[in-house]
Design a protein around this motif. Structure first.
Motif, PDB file in Angstrom:
ATOM      1  N   LEU A  47       0.659  -1.221  -0.089  1.00 36.34           N
ATOM      2  CA  LEU A  47       0.115  -0.040  -0.047  1.00 36.34           C
ATOM      3  C   LEU A  47       0.869   1.230   0.251  1.00 36.34           C
ATOM      4  N   PRO A  48       1.839   1.340   0.894  1.00 34.96           N
ATOM      5  CA  PRO A  48       2.874   2.495   0.845  1.00 34.96           C
ATOM      6  C   PRO A  48       3.464   2.964  -0.523  1.00 34.96           C
ATOM      7  N   PHE A  49       3.453   1.830  -1.688  1.00 33.43           N
ATOM      8  CA  PHE A  49       3.891   2.081  -2.811  1.00 33.43           C
ATOM      9  C   PHE A  49       3.009   2.772  -3.817  1.00 33.43           C
ATOM     10  N   ASP A  74      -5.272  11.478  -4.323  1.00 34.17           N
ATOM     11  CA  ASP A  74      -5.470  10.443  -3.088  1.00 34.17           C
ATOM     12  C   ASP A  74      -4.426  10.112  -2.291  1.00 34.17           C
ATOM     13  N   ASN A  75      -3.229  10.760  -2.267  1.00 26.67           N
ATOM     14  CA  ASN A  75      -2.147  10.379  -1.848  1.00 26.67           C
ATOM     15  C   ASN A  75      -1.216  11.576  -1.070  1.00 26.67           C
ATOM     16  N   SER A  76      -0.535  11.390  -0.321  1.00 26.41           N
ATOM     17  CA  SER A  76       0.543  12.386   0.278  1.00 26.41           C
ATOM     18  C   SER A  76       1.217  13.214  -0.618  1.00 26.41           C
ATOM     19  N   HIS A  77       1.505  12.785  -1.686  1.00 25.75           N
ATOM     20  CA  HIS A  77       2.467  13.219  -2.658  1.00 25.75           C
ATOM     21  C   HIS A  77       1.429  14.352  -3.367  1.00 25.75           C
ATOM     22  N   ASP A  78       0.478  14.098  -3.407  1.00 28.51           N
ATOM     23  CA  ASP A  78      -0.710  15.266  -4.118  1.00 28.51           C
ATOM     24  C   ASP A  78      -0.845  16.474  -3.177  1.00 28.51           C
ATOM     25  N   LYS A 130      -6.065   4.473   0.929  1.00 28.94           N
ATOM     26  CA  LYS A 130      -5.572   4.577   2.224  1.00 28.94           C
ATOM     27  C   LYS A 130      -6.353   5.068   3.200  1.00 28.94           C
ATOM     28  N   GLY A 131      -7.780   5.466   2.739  1.00 35.65           N
ATOM     29  CA  GLY A 131      -8.607   5.922   3.575  1.00 35.65           C
ATOM     30  C   GLY A 131      -8.940   7.195   3.906  1.00 35.65           C
ATOM     31  N   GLU A 132     -10.081   7.837   4.151  1.00 36.67           N
ATOM     32  CA  GLU A 132     -10.421   8.986   4.663  1.00 36.67           C
ATOM     33  C   GLU A 132      -9.623   9.526   5.860  1.00 36.67           C
ATOM     34  N   ALA A 133      -9.526   8.931   6.782  1.00 36.88           N
ATOM     35  CA  ALA A 133      -8.579   9.222   7.778  1.00 36.88           C
ATOM     36  C   ALA A 133      -7.305   9.680   7.536  1.00 36.88           C
ATOM     37  N   PHE A 134      -6.658   8.711   6.521  1.00 43.01           N
ATOM     38  CA  PHE A 134      -5.074   8.881   6.339  1.00 43.01           C
ATOM     39  C   PHE A 134      -5.541  10.470   5.440  1.00 43.01           C
ATOM     40  N   MET A 135      -6.104  10.908   4.787  1.00 41.60           N
ATOM     41  CA  MET A 135      -6.382  11.967   3.829  1.00 41.60           C
ATOM     42  C   MET A 135      -6.487  13.139   4.660  1.00 41.60           C
ATOM     43  N   ARG A 136      -7.404  12.818   5.643  1.00 42.45           N
ATOM     44  CA  ARG A 136      -7.561  14.229   6.614  1.00 42.45           C
ATOM     45  C   ARG A 136      -6.297  14.149   7.769  1.00 42.45           C
ATOM     46  N   GLU A 137      -5.545  13.373   7.782  1.00 42.85           N
ATOM     47  CA  GLU A 137      -4.221  13.525   8.455  1.00 42.85           C
ATOM     48  C   GLU A 137      -3.186  14.533   7.819  1.00 42.85           C
ATOM     49  N   LEU A 138      -3.429  14.516   6.618  1.00 43.37           N
ATOM     50  CA  LEU A 138      -2.622  15.534   5.822  1.00 43.37           C
ATOM     51  C   LEU A 138      -2.951  16.858   5.721  1.00 43.37           C
TER      52      LEU A 138
END
Length: 216
Positions: free
Chosen positions: A44-46, A164-168, A187-195
């Motif tokens: 998933l991190p890839f 959809d990712n941290s890079h964006d 990676k989920g909504e929670a992951f996106m909110r953390e960004l």
């Protein structure tokens, strides 16, 4: 707050659902070279970073070999395992009709990026398409986003980077544009909110509301 005139979209995982394609490609290649070592959770991190970054983390000595194996399997299975996220075509057409300037800003090679755009029949909706071949430093470096803005004649203040990712999200912040994370990220909504993006989209059609609100 400036009116939004410009939408910059990541592609894989944002407009085109290639999640299963990417995961199965990584799984196949890694199983061939390192049987039993990598699970789906490891993979998933890839999703998101350029291939060279991901495979260098796996084995720097075999990076080129792994990339070639990945590209071969991915190309052969691309159309079978890729599909449109709900509402993408319809919403992009409406945004275009409303006069939005739109670009794709991806970490994917241009030939595969256009393969996906052609699969969805949406290439003509974008004013410019920025792929890995167009830049020296991919997201989260601001270079590809700033290049898109230059081609579009837009300023950061009037633009949103959607992904959809941290890079964006980090790339958008580094370029000084507003950012929107998609809740349908694998990676989920929670992951996106953390960004801490400026917006969370639960459906791509949310952009119709957001762009209208900033026009007031």
């Amino acid at each position: 707050m400036a009116k939004i005139t410009t939408l910059l979209f990541d592609f894989d995982g944002t407009l085109l659902d290639t999640n299963e394609l990417i995961i199965q490609t990584f799984q196949t290649v890694l199983d061939d070279h390192y049987p039993g070592k990598f699970t789906r959770a490891h993979i998933l991190p890839f999703l998101g970073p350029p291939l060279i970054e991901s495979f260098t983390r796996v084995d720097p000595a075999k990076t080129d070999e792994l990339i070639q194996a990945y590209r071969s399997w991915n190309l052969a299975n691309h159309d079978r395992l890729s599909k449109e996220f709900d509402g993408v075509n319809e919403t992009l057409k409406e945004l275009k009709k409303r006069g939005m300037k739109m670009a794709v800003v991806s970490t994917k090679r241009n030939n595969m990026l256009w393969k996906g755009l052609d699969l969805l029949a949406i290439g003509e909706l974008f004013d410019t398409v920025i792929g890995l071949d167009d830049v020296t430093a991919p997201k989260p470096d601001p270079e590809p986003i700033l290049l898109a803005l230059e081609r579009l004649g837009s300023t950061p203040e009037e633009s949103i980077m959607i992904g959809d990712n941290s890079h964006d999200i980090l790339g958008g912040k580094n370029a000084g544009v507003r950012t929107a994370g998609v809740a349908w990220s694998i990676k989920g909504e929670a992951f996106m909110r953390e960004l801490e993006p400026d917006y969370i989209l639960h459906h791509i059609s949310d952009l119709l509301r957001i762009t209208t609100e900033t026009d007031r």
